[in-house]
Design a protein around this motif. Structure first.
Motif, PDB file in Angstrom:
ATOM      1  N   CYS A  52       0.839  -1.199   0.000  1.00 32.49           N
ATOM      2  CA  CYS A  52       0.000   0.000   0.000  1.00 32.49           C
ATOM      3  C   CYS A  52       0.874   1.250   0.000  1.00 32.49           C
ATOM      4  O   CYS A  52       1.783   1.374   0.824  1.00 32.49           O
ATOM      5  CB  CYS A  52      -0.915  -0.008   1.234  1.00 32.49           C
ATOM      6  N   GLU A  54      -0.037   4.081   0.764  1.00 37.98           N
ATOM      7  CA  GLU A  54      -0.474   4.992   1.811  1.00 37.98           C
ATOM      8  C   GLU A  54       0.076   4.576   3.180  1.00 37.98           C
ATOM      9  O   GLU A  54       0.720   5.343   3.864  1.00 37.98           O
ATOM     10  CB  GLU A  54      -2.006   5.013   1.853  1.00 37.98           C
ATOM     11  N   CYS A  55      -0.164   3.311   3.577  1.00 34.19           N
ATOM     12  CA  CYS A  55       0.230   2.867   4.914  1.00 34.19           C
ATOM     13  C   CYS A  55       1.396   1.882   4.891  1.00 34.19           C
ATOM     14  O   CYS A  55       1.952   1.561   5.941  1.00 34.19           O
ATOM     15  CB  CYS A  55      -0.975   2.258   5.639  1.00 34.19           C
ATOM     16  N   CYS A  73      -4.408  -0.415   0.005  1.00 31.43           N
ATOM     17  CA  CYS A  73      -5.158  -1.492   0.636  1.00 31.43           C
ATOM     18  C   CYS A  73      -6.620  -1.068   0.803  1.00 31.43           C
ATOM     19  O   CYS A  73      -6.964   0.095   0.596  1.00 31.43           O
ATOM     20  CB  CYS A  73      -4.535  -1.837   2.000  1.00 31.43           C
ATOM     21  N   CYS A  76      -7.206   1.977   3.215  1.00 31.42           N
ATOM     22  CA  CYS A  76      -6.793   3.280   2.705  1.00 31.42           C
ATOM     23  C   CYS A  76      -7.627   3.708   1.501  1.00 31.42           C
ATOM     24  O   CYS A  76      -7.916   4.882   1.316  1.00 31.42           O
ATOM     25  CB  CYS A  76      -5.325   3.258   2.323  1.00 31.42           C
TER      26      CYS A  76
HETATM   27 ZN    ZN Z   1      -3.106   1.103   3.306  1.00 29.36          ZN
END
Ligand code: ZN
Length: 79
Positions: A52, A54-55, A73, A76
């Motif tokens: 991911c 983002e995270c 994911c 997110c």
């Molecule tokens: Zn994520």
């Protein structure tokens, strides 16, 4: 019975414009999809594919199987 040439011409022009708009939309989607696939391949090369953006968590394989170009994911993507 007389045929109204002017309205027929207008109708076919509208038809042509509509077909043109649909062709443009299809083309735009293809260009976008190609860019997403290229980005996914670049991430694959960089060893970042499946993570991911983002995270940093792993994106489940079942999710990637549905769309390998996904970059986030579930959490997110929906957040
Ligand atoms: Zn994520």
């Amino acid at each position: 019975m007389t045929l109204d040439q002017q309205s027929v011409g207008r109708l076919s022009r509208m038809d042509a414009m509509q077909q043109q708009a649909m062709a443009n939309a299809t083309h735009a989607r293809r260009v976008q999809m190609r860019a997403r696939i290229a980005a996914a391949l670049a991430r694959l090369d960089a060893g970042e594919f499946g993570w991911c953006e983002e995270c940093g968590e792993a994106i489940p394989e079942s999710r990637l199987a549905l769309d390998p170009t996904l970059m986030r994911c579930v959490g997110c993507a929906s957040g």
